[in-house]
Enzyme design. Sequence first.
Site, PDB file in Angstrom:
ATOM      1  CD  GLU A  38      -2.445   1.142   3.100  1.00  0.00           C
ATOM      2  OE1 GLU A  38      -2.031   0.153   3.755  1.00  0.00           O
ATOM      3  OE2 GLU A  38      -3.277   1.958   3.022  1.00  0.00           O
ATOM      4  CE  LYS A 108      -6.969   0.908   3.730  1.00  0.00           C
ATOM      5  NZ  LYS A 108      -5.707   1.476   4.460  1.00  0.00           N
ATOM      6  CB  CYS A 141      -3.923  -1.969   4.548  1.00  0.00           C
ATOM      7  SG  CYS A 141      -2.982  -2.363   5.893  1.00  0.00           S
TER       8      CYS A 141
HETATM    9  C1  ACM Z   1      -3.891   0.128   7.087  1.00  0.00           C
HETATM   10  O1  ACM Z   1      -5.126  -0.204   6.647  1.00  0.00           O
HETATM   11  N1  ACM Z   1      -2.936   0.838   6.397  1.00  0.00           N
HETATM   12  C2  ACM Z   1      -3.641  -0.178   8.571  1.00  0.00           C
END
Ligand code: ACM
Length: 261
Positions: A38, A108, A141
Amino acid sequence: MEVGFIQFAPKFGNSEYNTQKVLHLLGTDRADIIVLPELFTTGYLFKNREELERLSENVNYSVTISKFKELSKEKNTIFIGGFPEKSGDNIYNSQFLVDGDKILIYRKNHLFYEEKKLFEKGNSNLPIYNNGIVKIGLMICFDWIFPEMMRSLALAGADIICHSANLVMPYCQDAMITRAIENRIYIITANRVGKDERGGKSYQFTGRSQIVAPGGDIILSTGKDNETFLKIDIDPKKSRDKNINNSNNLFKDRRTDIYKL
Ligand code: ACM
């Protein structure tokens, strides 16, 4: 099919260094699918929205994405990795998938902690890329903690989940074993290592990037603080058999009359 991940410690705000680092770790090697962490282009800990805005890239003019498209053609590799995406006035914590000139962007869905102050939350449809051989589902993530996300991708036919991460909590790597068992799917988690220390805050990232097979076996993994490229040969078709035994099928036995997903 060869699949792999690159684990490293990005230098904050230095996308040129970070891209070069990926190239260096890869060297003359390749794989069919390679997953990067990420926000690997910039690092994670932005001090404020102005800084994030300055470091974010518009997909149409992104130097990083052009470079990875070029690399994708050169190595015949599908690359997946995270970057801050500017689109109009919005900034997303996004992931690109490049396959030559083809591109898929996933924004995301589940923002973690202070990301909520910095980024807009995702608005894309279920992110699945199908090249006719394999169906790749995308996740970033903290998406891992919502089982609905992976279940939805699995139900939509994903064979492999490519999960770009900057993990700070210690649970995900273990939880992915369960996700792989309950969805009978391959999961590649590319996590970063090292620390971001900025503006009086500090995040230590947990490394331990890994690939889990549909039965829940960790078939490839690495340490908590090393930089590396690792790959393994898999048969993605194994994800398509959802039978647990002669009388139980993970998808067909779901009680959608009782619950929604
Ligand atoms: C995250 O979502 N970077 C912990």
